[in-house]
Design a protein around this motif. Sequence first.
Motif, PDB file in Angstrom:
ATOM      1  N   UNK A   1     -16.330   6.668  24.694  1.00 15.03           N
ATOM      2  CA  UNK A   1     -17.253   5.675  25.242  1.00 15.03           C
ATOM      3  C   UNK A   1     -17.268   5.763  26.765  1.00 15.03           C
ATOM      4  N   UNK A   2     -18.446   5.668  27.348  1.00 12.24           N
ATOM      5  CA  UNK A   2     -18.580   5.677  28.796  1.00 12.24           C
ATOM      6  C   UNK A   2     -19.180   4.339  29.244  1.00 12.24           C
ATOM      7  N   UNK A   3     -18.490   3.682  30.179  1.00 14.60           N
ATOM      8  CA  UNK A   3     -18.943   2.408  30.735  1.00 14.60           C
ATOM      9  C   UNK A   3     -19.198   2.601  32.225  1.00 14.60           C
ATOM     10  N   UNK A   4     -20.357   2.172  32.690  1.00 13.50           N
ATOM     11  CA  UNK A   4     -20.666   2.284  34.104  1.00 13.50           C
ATOM     12  C   UNK A   4     -20.540   0.959  34.826  1.00 13.50           C
ATOM     13  N   UNK A   5     -20.433   1.026  36.153  1.00 12.04           N
ATOM     14  CA  UNK A   5     -20.472  -0.202  36.954  1.00 12.04           C
ATOM     15  C   UNK A   5     -21.012   0.112  38.346  1.00 12.04           C
ATOM     16  N   UNK A   6     -21.652  -0.878  38.924  1.00 13.57           N
ATOM     17  CA  UNK A   6     -22.151  -0.773  40.295  1.00 13.57           C
ATOM     18  C   UNK A   6     -21.657  -1.968  41.081  1.00 13.57           C
ATOM     19  N   UNK A   7     -21.505  -1.799  42.391  1.00 17.55           N
ATOM     20  CA  UNK A   7     -21.032  -2.866  43.261  1.00 17.55           C
ATOM     21  C   UNK A   7     -22.114  -3.246  44.269  1.00 17.55           C
ATOM     22  N   UNK A   8     -22.397  -4.542  44.347  1.00 16.98           N
ATOM     23  CA  UNK A   8     -23.345  -5.012  45.344  1.00 16.98           C
ATOM     24  C   UNK A   8     -22.729  -4.938  46.737  1.00 16.98           C
ATOM     25  N   UNK A   9     -21.408  -5.074  46.768  1.00 17.53           N
ATOM     26  CA  UNK A   9     -20.661  -4.977  48.024  1.00 17.53           C
ATOM     27  C   UNK A   9     -19.492  -4.036  47.793  1.00 17.53           C
ATOM     28  N   UNK A  10     -19.231  -3.133  48.684  1.00 16.72           N
ATOM     29  CA  UNK A  10     -18.257  -2.079  48.459  1.00 16.72           C
ATOM     30  C   UNK A  10     -16.818  -2.577  48.679  1.00 16.72           C
ATOM     31  N   UNK A  11     -16.333  -3.367  47.733  1.00 17.64           N
ATOM     32  CA  UNK A  11     -14.952  -3.837  47.795  1.00 17.64           C
ATOM     33  C   UNK A  11     -14.471  -4.231  46.402  1.00 17.64           C
ATOM     34  N   UNK A  12     -13.181  -4.253  46.238  1.00 19.15           N
ATOM     35  CA  UNK A  12     -12.507  -4.650  45.002  1.00 19.15           C
ATOM     36  C   UNK A  12     -12.768  -3.687  43.846  1.00 19.15           C
ATOM     37  N   UNK A  13     -13.100  -2.437  44.153  1.00 20.03           N
ATOM     38  CA  UNK A  13     -13.368  -1.474  43.084  1.00 20.03           C
ATOM     39  C   UNK A  13     -12.154  -1.282  42.185  1.00 20.03           C
ATOM     40  N   UNK A  14     -10.973  -1.201  42.777  1.00 21.64           N
ATOM     41  CA  UNK A  14      -9.756  -0.968  41.993  1.00 21.64           C
ATOM     42  C   UNK A  14      -9.552  -2.068  40.957  1.00 21.64           C
ATOM     43  N   UNK A  15      -9.730  -3.322  41.377  1.00 23.00           N
ATOM     44  CA  UNK A  15      -9.514  -4.448  40.477  1.00 23.00           C
ATOM     45  C   UNK A  15     -10.572  -4.492  39.376  1.00 23.00           C
ATOM     46  N   UNK A  16     -11.810  -4.224  39.747  1.00 25.63           N
ATOM     47  CA  UNK A  16     -12.897  -4.249  38.756  1.00 25.63           C
ATOM     48  C   UNK A  16     -12.713  -3.138  37.731  1.00 25.63           C
ATOM     49  N   UNK A  17     -12.337  -1.965  38.222  1.00 34.47           N
ATOM     50  CA  UNK A  17     -12.077  -0.850  37.314  1.00 34.47           C
ATOM     51  C   UNK A  17     -10.932  -1.207  36.354  1.00 34.47           C
ATOM     52  N   UNK A  18      -9.911  -1.878  36.883  1.00 32.78           N
ATOM     53  CA  UNK A  18      -8.773  -2.286  36.057  1.00 32.78           C
ATOM     54  C   UNK A  18      -9.172  -3.249  34.954  1.00 32.78           C
ATOM     55  N   UNK A  19     -10.056  -4.201  35.280  1.00 29.37           N
ATOM     56  CA  UNK A  19     -10.527  -5.145  34.269  1.00 29.37           C
ATOM     57  C   UNK A  19     -11.349  -4.434  33.196  1.00 29.37           C
ATOM     58  N   UNK A  20     -12.204  -3.519  33.603  1.00 28.76           N
ATOM     59  CA  UNK A  20     -12.993  -2.761  32.635  1.00 28.76           C
ATOM     60  C   UNK A  20     -12.089  -1.956  31.705  1.00 28.76           C
ATOM     61  N   UNK A  21     -11.048  -1.349  32.260  1.00 30.61           N
ATOM     62  CA  UNK A  21     -10.110  -0.576  31.444  1.00 30.61           C
ATOM     63  C   UNK A  21      -9.353  -1.474  30.469  1.00 30.61           C
ATOM     64  N   UNK A  22      -9.054  -2.710  30.908  1.00 27.64           N
ATOM     65  CA  UNK A  22      -8.322  -3.640  30.047  1.00 27.64           C
ATOM     66  C   UNK A  22      -9.185  -4.103  28.875  1.00 27.64           C
ATOM     67  N   UNK A  23     -10.449  -4.373  29.130  1.00 26.65           N
ATOM     68  CA  UNK A  23     -11.344  -4.818  28.062  1.00 26.65           C
ATOM     69  C   UNK A  23     -11.805  -3.653  27.179  1.00 26.65           C
ATOM     70  N   UNK A  24     -11.871  -2.454  27.769  1.00 30.67           N
ATOM     71  CA  UNK A  24     -12.331  -1.284  27.030  1.00 30.67           C
ATOM     72  C   UNK A  24     -11.298  -0.159  27.133  1.00 30.67           C
ATOM     73  N   UNK A  25     -10.125  -0.335  26.494  1.00 30.82           N
ATOM     74  CA  UNK A  25      -9.084   0.704  26.589  1.00 30.82           C
ATOM     75  C   UNK A  25      -9.577   2.026  26.020  1.00 30.82           C
TER      76      UNK A  25
END
Length: 458
Positions: A1-25
Amino acid sequence: MKIGFTLERDEFEYDIRGLLMAFYPGAEIIRDPQEETEWCLHVKASDLEDRVARKTAVKQMVYRELADRTGKELPWGTLTGIRPTKIAMALLEEGKEPDEIAQTMQEEHLVSREKSELSVRIVQVEKEVLRNVDYENGYSLYVGIPFCPTTCLYCSFTSYPMSKWAPRMGEYLDALEKELDYTAEAFRDRKLNAIYIGGGTPTSLSPELMDRLLSAICRRFDLTWLQEFTVEGGRPDSITEAKLDVLKRYPVTRISINPQTMNDETLRRIGRRHSVEEIRQAYRMAREKGFDNINMDIILGLPGEMPEDVADTLEQIKELGPDSLTVHTLAVKRASRLKMEAEGTVVAGGTQEEAEEMMEIASRGAEEMGLTPYYLYRQKNMAGNLENVGYSVPEKAGIYNILIMEEMQTIVALGAGTVTKAVFPGGRIERADNVKAVEQYMERIDEMIDRKRKLFGR
């Protein structure tokens, strides 16, 4: 499975990626995808001026959207770091009451009531255990022995086979003693509070080499302020009567004998060349030698294991009666053979519900043994998005284990693949890494020492 994400502001990418990985292991997470994905998360910016408040708001927003989409909640809410108890400890140091700390974790970080209360309980124990540790003038010492009888299927630590490196282990100690010389001189005016010899499997060393190592440490360092001296025995197939006799000749206060499971079939599956009966024999031999502070490790979510297997492991360990029990939730890391080989062949970790059931069984089993939680940490890619918890009887909690997680004291780490952490006034932390390859470590030992000199300015 491939999940994409975009950021309106270029910050907190690490944390957002971590949450996506947690919900979609197991999913591949792609920022600004240029290819087709299952779906794409669009992260809106927050207009709050304070960065901490802005980060909290963004993570809450992302979490709620992911929870709505998947229909599930995470026990640790928006927290993606490995040290959730640091939040609780900081609030405790501010003078907050336990109920207030738990409520803050629930409201700001969306942590479950159970996990927030566990965090508060643990930091209260930590504070008591560390009451005599000198943060300002003290330090602790980690010594890495990167050799093992075999490499376990799930392992991503720095380890090398005994069979290949046995002829050169003496050379490894030559290099290690150079680091010991530097550290003893550089920290001669500081108080050594804890020593931890880990690995790998430290008891991969022969009795003679173990005696050489322990003698080298005890000759060089002032142990007046030492509160704990741990040697991680780890693998039962590396523990012998002669090695235990060596340990007893030195001020070693704590050892580990780590089964990971009390199921012979699982031991075979994960590459451990010993039996459950050998675990029992090593444990009994250590007790007979007079060791009164023995830790055992288990791992939840091993390939093929179900909650009933964990319950059986706990029952067998209960019969032995260790002084502490460390419960790990399997984290399949990128470097482990399990990660590389398990594609379509072995399922590790089970469902979130099974992982939570296993954790509940382990927690209940520890309580029945008279053990209480004293430290906690998390890793990426953990089964059920859960945690690792250390339990112990009163007065037998592992001091070093708490120090390495809470990052409140400088820890000087020696040996291949180790990381020194220097804690400076104000809480600033800087690191110095040693190279992982044993041969490179031995050849470049002077460079490893120079890295520490630059870090500490001494």
